[in-house]
Design an enzyme around this catalytic site. Structure first.
Site, PDB file in Angstrom:
ATOM      1  N   ASP A  66       0.845  -1.194   0.000  1.00  0.00           N
ATOM      2  CA  ASP A  66       0.000   0.000   0.000  1.00  0.00           C
ATOM      3  C   ASP A  66       0.879   1.242   0.000  1.00  0.00           C
ATOM      4  O   ASP A  66       2.025   1.205   0.432  1.00  0.00           O
ATOM      5  CB  ASP A  66      -0.886   0.017   1.256  1.00  0.00           C
ATOM      6  CG  ASP A  66      -1.961  -1.061   1.206  1.00  0.00           C
ATOM      7  OD1 ASP A  66      -2.354  -1.450   0.084  1.00  0.00           O
ATOM      8  OD2 ASP A  66      -2.392  -1.519   2.280  1.00  0.00           O
ATOM      9  N   TYR A  68       4.231  -9.465   7.429  1.00  0.00           N
ATOM     10  CA  TYR A  68       3.894  -8.071   7.678  1.00  0.00           C
ATOM     11  C   TYR A  68       4.034  -7.765   9.164  1.00  0.00           C
ATOM     12  O   TYR A  68       3.839  -8.644   9.998  1.00  0.00           O
ATOM     13  CB  TYR A  68       2.428  -7.794   7.300  1.00  0.00           C
ATOM     14  CG  TYR A  68       2.116  -7.969   5.846  1.00  0.00           C
ATOM     15  CD1 TYR A  68       2.115  -6.868   4.982  1.00  0.00           C
ATOM     16  CD2 TYR A  68       1.802  -9.226   5.343  1.00  0.00           C
ATOM     17  CE1 TYR A  68       1.801  -7.034   3.644  1.00  0.00           C
ATOM     18  CE2 TYR A  68       1.496  -9.391   3.998  1.00  0.00           C
ATOM     19  CZ  TYR A  68       1.494  -8.293   3.154  1.00  0.00           C
ATOM     20  OH  TYR A  68       1.184  -8.453   1.842  1.00  0.00           O
ATOM     21  N   TYR A  73      -5.246  -9.486   2.396  1.00  0.00           N
ATOM     22  CA  TYR A  73      -5.357  -8.070   2.754  1.00  0.00           C
ATOM     23  C   TYR A  73      -5.186  -7.926   4.265  1.00  0.00           C
ATOM     24  O   TYR A  73      -6.039  -8.402   5.027  1.00  0.00           O
ATOM     25  CB  TYR A  73      -6.712  -7.518   2.312  1.00  0.00           C
ATOM     26  CG  TYR A  73      -6.878  -7.473   0.811  1.00  0.00           C
ATOM     27  CD1 TYR A  73      -6.277  -6.453   0.069  1.00  0.00           C
ATOM     28  CD2 TYR A  73      -7.635  -8.421   0.139  1.00  0.00           C
ATOM     29  CE1 TYR A  73      -6.433  -6.398  -1.310  1.00  0.00           C
ATOM     30  CE2 TYR A  73      -7.789  -8.378  -1.239  1.00  0.00           C
ATOM     31  CZ  TYR A  73      -7.196  -7.365  -1.956  1.00  0.00           C
ATOM     32  OH  TYR A  73      -7.356  -7.301  -3.314  1.00  0.00           O
TER      33      TYR A  73
END
Ligand SMILES: [Zn+2]
Length: 411
Positions: free
Chosen positions: A240, A303, A373
């Protein structure tokens, strides 16, 4: 049809050069050029005629002196040079094309090339009329021979290599206009990048909302070195805009119409790495195949997210999140649903770690398969992702900061 019978039929039609004669037998015996085939067949045919003491072909094709008295008296070797009824003498002019090509590629850096031709309609017509008369059983189209023969000469004249698969340049000969066109094929550079700052998109933002991008930072020195026309960026996925990418993400930068191909990649890497936002490593030459592989790769990604909770939480509460490991259901996030089809996907959370910061914040580290996501895994996206961090903690959760910290091997 027997070979000699067919040779006779062809030579009856008018003067046919060795290239055009041999090309009608291009699929017989490996390792010969068509003009070698033509020369051999013409001589063998004339020998045969000499033995039978009779001949019935266009006189312009008789290039040898007969031995038999009968033929010696009646048939003379053709002295003046005729024009081939098929190619119109095109093959004799190939050296002229080589000179034109030399001129056209001046200043263009390349190692490999491919020759292509645009023939005029007349020539194709003449070839097709010949085929109608004598058949196509062993033939090859004239285009193929021109490309190959020109290619051989360019190899010799320029010391470059013909490459059918991925040539640096295409050399197009236009037989209608007499012009040579050089098409520079794109140059591909593989590398891996880190994005160290938030607020930078991966690729050029169309509206100009963001002044720069990972693409522009990497492409700038490469464009200067290659003097290319434009650039395209192919990433192995993308983070992102507001996320950092601290893991090394593979990419291929494509430069269209480069004039320079010999690059000092080490020096380029140094130049790019002067940027405080983007770092690159492992630069090397690449190709379109790697772009395709990159687009299909589904590497594991790890992440790190800073999560803010809607109510106070304890260290003990975070233990509930272990339940996220395994399969999760994720519908297309509402934030991207305007540009992506609304689909339900199964995703996998492989590993999960948490680190308590304070009553309303903790650090979440997750390893997932590509395409998961993360922001929605945290917020639940109004039930579109299940289970989610918010669901398991029973409170609203927001991802405050997101970093990609590791990108696994591309498979
Ligand atoms: Zn010819």
């Amino acid at each position: 049809m027997r070979v000699m019978e067919k040779v006779g039929m062809i030579l009856k039609l008018g003067y046919v050069c060795d290239h055009c004669l041999g090309r009608q037998f291009a699929q017989l015996l490996e390792g010969y050029s068509n003009d070698e085939r033509g020369r051999i067949l013409r001589k063998a045919f004339l020998m045969n005629a000499d033995a039978q003491r009779k001949i019935d072909i266009d006189k312009a094709n008789i290039t040898e002196q007969f031995h038999s008295e009968e033929l010696k008296k009646t048939v003379k070797r053709s002295k003046k040079k005729s024009k081939c009824i098929v190619c119109g003498g095109l093959f004799e002019g190939i050296d002229k094309w080589t000179k034109k090509i030399k001129k056209a590629v001046k200043g263009v850096e390349f190692n490999t090339f491919l020759v292509g031709t645009k023939l005029n309609a007349d020539l194709i017509d003449r070839e097709e009329r010949l085929w109608e008369k004598v058949g196509i059983d062993f033939c090859e189209p004239i285009k193929a021979e021109i490309n190959r023969e020109t290619g051989k000469r360019v190899e010799r004249a320029l010391g470059k290599r013909a490459d059918l698969e991925s040539p640096d340049i295409n050399i197009i000969l236009n037989f209608s206009t007499g012009r040579v066109k050089v098409e520079k094929n794109p140059l591909f550079i593989y590398g891996e990048y880190q994005k160290l700052r938030r607020g930078i998109p991966q690729t050029i933002w169309p509206s100009g909302k963001y002044k720069t991008s990972v693409q522009q930072i990497i492409a700038k020195p490469v464009m200067a070195a290659t003097r290319g026309e434009w650039h395209k960026f192919h990433g192995a996925g993308r983070e992102d805009i507001d996320a950092r990418c601290l893991g090394w993400r593979p990419f291929v930068l494509e430069i269209t119409e480069p004039s320079k191909r010999r690059l000092q990649l080490k020096a380029l890497q140094k130049k790019i790495n002067k940027s405080k936002s983007v770092q690159v490593r492992r630069l090397r030459k690449s190709g379109i195949k790697e772009v395709r592989a990159l687009k299909q790769a589904r590497p594991l990604k790890t992440y790190s997210a800073l999560v803010k909770t809607g109510k106070d939480i304890s260290r003990k509460d975070l233990k509930k999140l272990k339940k996220l490991v395994g399969e999760i259901q994720q519908r297309t996030p509402s934030r991207v649903s305007h540009r992506r089809a609304n689909r339900r996907r199964k995703r996998k959370v492989r590993k999960l770690r948490t680190k308590y910061k304070d009553k309303r914040r903790f650090l979440l580290t997750v390893e997932t398969v590509a395409g998961t996501y993360i922001k929605e895994l945290i917020s639940g996206d109004n039930g579109r992702t299940r289970p989610s961090v918010a669901e398991l903690l029973g409170t609203k959760c927001v991802c405050e900061q997101l970093d990609v910290i590791k990108i696994g091997k591309l498979k």
